[in-house]
Design a protein around this motif. Sequence first.
Motif, PDB file in Angstrom:
ATOM      1  N   UNK A   7     -10.781   7.552  74.628  1.00  0.00           N
ATOM      2  CA  UNK A   7      -9.604   7.816  75.117  1.00  0.00           C
ATOM      3  C   UNK A   7      -8.647   8.768  74.290  1.00  0.00           C
ATOM      4  N   UNK A   8      -8.738   8.728  73.083  1.00  0.00           N
ATOM      5  CA  UNK A   8      -8.049   9.604  71.994  1.00  0.00           C
ATOM      6  C   UNK A   8      -8.071  10.937  72.534  1.00  0.00           C
ATOM      7  N   UNK A   9      -9.047  11.508  73.346  1.00  0.00           N
ATOM      8  CA  UNK A   9      -9.361  12.763  73.438  1.00  0.00           C
ATOM      9  C   UNK A   9      -8.755  13.296  74.749  1.00  0.00           C
ATOM     10  N   UNK A  10      -8.283  12.361  75.339  1.00  0.00           N
ATOM     11  CA  UNK A  10      -7.867  12.857  76.998  1.00  0.00           C
ATOM     12  C   UNK A  10      -6.324  13.372  76.489  1.00  0.00           C
ATOM     13  N   UNK A  11      -6.333  14.634  77.143  1.00  0.00           N
ATOM     14  CA  UNK A  11      -5.165  15.426  77.090  1.00  0.00           C
ATOM     15  C   UNK A  11      -5.154  16.652  75.793  1.00  0.00           C
ATOM     16  N   UNK A  12      -5.985  16.177  74.849  1.00  0.00           N
ATOM     17  CA  UNK A  12      -6.114  16.866  73.509  1.00  0.00           C
ATOM     18  C   UNK A  12      -7.290  18.068  73.818  1.00  0.00           C
ATOM     19  N   UNK A  13      -8.415  17.405  73.728  1.00  0.00           N
ATOM     20  CA  UNK A  13      -9.597  18.357  74.025  1.00  0.00           C
ATOM     21  C   UNK A  13      -9.663  19.490  72.935  1.00  0.00           C
ATOM     22  N   UNK A  67     -22.420   2.057  68.980  1.00  0.00           N
ATOM     23  CA  UNK A  67     -22.656   0.725  68.336  1.00  0.00           C
ATOM     24  C   UNK A  67     -21.072   0.271  67.835  1.00  0.00           C
ATOM     25  N   UNK A  68     -20.256   1.495  67.776  1.00  0.00           N
ATOM     26  CA  UNK A  68     -19.128   1.137  66.908  1.00  0.00           C
ATOM     27  C   UNK A  68     -17.949   1.477  67.836  1.00  0.00           C
ATOM     28  N   UNK A  69     -18.133   1.548  69.086  1.00  0.00           N
ATOM     29  CA  UNK A  69     -17.023   1.897  70.059  1.00  0.00           C
ATOM     30  C   UNK A  69     -16.180   0.652  70.283  1.00  0.00           C
ATOM     31  N   UNK A  70     -15.007   0.694  70.031  1.00  0.00           N
ATOM     32  CA  UNK A  70     -13.938  -0.457  70.122  1.00  0.00           C
ATOM     33  C   UNK A  70     -14.221  -1.062  71.693  1.00  0.00           C
ATOM     34  N   UNK A  71     -14.319  -2.191  71.921  1.00  0.00           N
ATOM     35  CA  UNK A  71     -14.432  -2.989  73.018  1.00  0.00           C
ATOM     36  C   UNK A  71     -13.227  -2.306  74.282  1.00  0.00           C
ATOM     37  N   UNK A  72     -12.141  -2.101  73.957  1.00  0.00           N
ATOM     38  CA  UNK A  72     -11.246  -1.414  74.961  1.00  0.00           C
ATOM     39  C   UNK A  72     -11.569  -0.063  75.333  1.00  0.00           C
ATOM     40  N   UNK A  73     -12.458   0.562  74.626  1.00  0.00           N
ATOM     41  CA  UNK A  73     -12.847   1.725  75.375  1.00  0.00           C
ATOM     42  C   UNK A  73     -14.469   1.826  75.616  1.00  0.00           C
TER      43      UNK A  73
END
Length: 86
Positions: A7-13, A67-73
């Motif tokens: 998600x942090x990439x959304x809008x940033x790219x 394997x390290x992706x936060x559950x919320x994402x």
Amino acid sequence: MAYVIAEPCIGTKDTACVDACPVDCIHPKKDEGAHGDADQLFIDPVECIDCGACVPVCPVSAIYAADDLPEKWAAFQEKNAAHFGR
């Protein structure tokens, strides 16, 4: 285990990750027609060689080993694969 852009990439790219990737598995690039329409960048899970070169250059800390992706994402793992029809 591939890497996933979340998600942090959304809008940033920011495309620093594209330049760092040795196998060209992050899309859409700035010169690809889909870049303007995409809300984020995506990593092809089949092409990714799990080198991690993209992680330290991401200015918004959006890239995780699967394997390290936060559950919320967690949904972003499927979203990245779906972008490539995988």
